[in-house]
Design an enzyme around this catalytic site. Structure first.
Site, short mmCIF file in Angstrom:
data_model
loop_
_atom_site.label_atom_id
_atom_site.label_comp_id
_atom_site.label_asym_id
_atom_site.label_seq_id
_atom_site.Cartn_x
_atom_site.Cartn_y
_atom_site.Cartn_z
N TYR A 1 -2.66 -3.06 -10.73
CA TYR A 1 -2.65 -2.81 -9.28
C TYR A 1 -1.77 -3.84 -8.55
O TYR A 1 -0.97 -3.48 -7.68
CB TYR A 1 -4.10 -2.84 -8.75
CG TYR A 1 -4.19 -2.79 -7.25
CD1 TYR A 1 -3.98 -1.60 -6.56
CD2 TYR A 1 -4.47 -3.93 -6.49
CE1 TYR A 1 -4.03 -1.55 -5.16
CE2 TYR A 1 -4.53 -3.89 -5.11
CZ TYR A 1 -4.31 -2.70 -4.45
OH TYR A 1 -4.35 -2.65 -3.07
N LYS B 1 0.27 3.39 -2.98
CA LYS B 1 -0.97 4.14 -3.24
C LYS B 1 -0.75 5.66 -3.38
O LYS B 1 -1.28 6.27 -4.31
CB LYS B 1 -2.02 3.81 -2.18
CG LYS B 1 -2.53 2.36 -2.31
CD LYS B 1 -3.41 1.94 -1.14
CE LYS B 1 -3.89 0.51 -1.28
NZ LYS B 1 -4.54 0.01 -0.06
N TYR C 1 -4.15 3.10 7.73
CA TYR C 1 -5.40 2.33 7.82
C TYR C 1 -6.34 2.96 8.85
O TYR C 1 -6.33 4.18 9.01
CB TYR C 1 -5.10 0.86 8.16
CG TYR C 1 -4.09 0.20 7.25
CD1 TYR C 1 -4.31 0.13 5.88
CD2 TYR C 1 -2.92 -0.34 7.74
CE1 TYR C 1 -3.39 -0.48 5.04
CE2 TYR C 1 -1.99 -0.95 6.91
CZ TYR C 1 -2.24 -1.01 5.55
OH TYR C 1 -1.33 -1.60 4.73
N VAL D 1 1.14 -3.74 3.95
CA VAL D 1 1.03 -5.01 4.67
C VAL D 1 2.32 -5.84 4.66
O VAL D 1 2.40 -6.86 5.33
CB VAL D 1 -0.13 -5.90 4.18
CG1 VAL D 1 -1.46 -5.37 4.66
CG2 VAL D 1 -0.11 -6.07 2.69
N SER E 1 0.80 -1.23 0.00
CA SER E 1 0.00 0.00 0.00
C SER E 1 0.83 1.28 0.00
O SER E 1 0.27 2.36 -0.18
CB SER E 1 -0.94 0.01 1.21
OG SER E 1 -2.09 -0.70 0.90
#
Ligand code: GLU
Length: 305
Positions: free
Chosen positions: A189, A64, A241, A259, A61
């Site tokens: 992705y 992102k 998160y 993660v 992530s």
């Protein structure tokens, strides 16, 4: 600085025993949950390293915010924010619960999987390969590492087991957020999440954001400052998160975790920090990594608040 980092690794090392490496992507579970490393890069390009800083891991992530930057460059704010919102969710990163209850059915922000998949669908390029190359090229530039590439094992593992992301993506096409070939968007992705880095690469990426889009390699601004501000704001409100509020209070640095156990931090106009600690807490953040950042933020007064 070197000594301080070393001291903080020693002080917090035991925390690695209080969490677990991610297992929903089988290949990530092979990471050594005992590892803990940190690298700090300052504005002058000076690098400080401690602990297991040489470990390689995938960005997950942490990709992102960077892909969001590229999507904003490619399309502008209006187009991007028609597809994805600007608000935190309070739900886990891969949750689907709000997608159906919200009207319109638009992912709440670009840091959750639904929003990130929508953002990835906006990357321009004539083919899937060109789109991925444009993403990889930006990562290579801002990490100061022209050799970055994907970890094939992690990519294939995630592609094989990514049913939740697949469900999210097909739902998003049904409600008109995703356009085009869903499998192709998902493949892009999964690839962006599988780019392999070290703490130093991540610290350089954080430094790029901290430096408002200034690329040390070319000596030029390659992204307008206001776009880096948008991205850093998402890192504050949604980067950790559903623990982003607590982290903002205890650490106060725009950050994005993944993660894999990595955390990318951008201390505006001061430094970039990259941390790895694959043992995660229940919300999916590096348990020992956060402890180090709490201490570091207090010692060096890094909170932006
Ligand atoms: N590739 C991961 C997924 O989509 C990224 C999640 C994360 O790092 O938060 O599930």
């Amino acid at each position: 600085m070197q000594l301080l980092l070393k001291k903080l690794i020693e002080k917090n090392r035991d925390w690695v025993n209080h969490g677990k490496a991610a297992n929903y992507i089988p290949e990530l579970n092979k990471m050594d949950s005992k590892n803990l490393g940190v690298v700090l890069v300052d504005t002058g390009g000076k690098v400080y390293r401690a602990g297991d800083y040489q470990v390689k891991f995938t960005v997950q992530s942490m990709s992102k915010p960077i892909v969001l930057l590229l999507a904003l460059l490619d399309n502008g704010e209006d187009t991007v924010f028609k597809k994805v919102g600007k608000e935190p969710t309070g739900d886990p990163f891969n949750s689907m619960v709000k997608l159906e209850t919200l009207n319109p059915s638009k992912p709440l922000n670009p840091m959750i999987n639904a929003g990130a998949i929508a953002v990835t669908s906006l990357i321009r390029g004539k083919s899937k390969e060109e789109k991925f190359f444009r993403i990889l090229d930006l990562f290579r530039k801002i990490s100061q590492n022209p050799k970055l590439d994907i970890n094939m094992d992690v990519y294939l593992s995630e592609k094989k087991t990514g049913d939740r992301n697949r469900s999210i993506a097909y739902f998003l096409r049904d409600v008109g957020i995703l356009e085009g070939d869903v499998e192709e968007i998902l493949d892009l992705y999964f690839r962006q999440c599988s780019i392999e880095v070290t703490c130093e690469d991540v610290a350089n990426m954080g430094m790029f954001l901290a430096n408002q889009g200034f690329d040390r390699g070319s000596g030029k601004n390659i992204v307008p400052k206001y776009l880096t501000q948008i991205v850093k704001t998402f890192m504050v409100t949604c980067g950790m998160y559903d623990a982003s509020g607590e982290y903002a209070i205890n650490v106060g640095i725009p950050s994005k975790s993944g993660v894999s156990g990595g955390i990318m931090c951008a201390v505006p106009n001061k430094m970039g920090i990259g941390v790895i600690g694959p043992a995660l807490d229940l919300k999916g953040n590096s348990i020992a990594g956060i402890k180090i950042l709490e201490d570091l933020s207090k010692e060096l007064k890094l909170s932006i608040f």
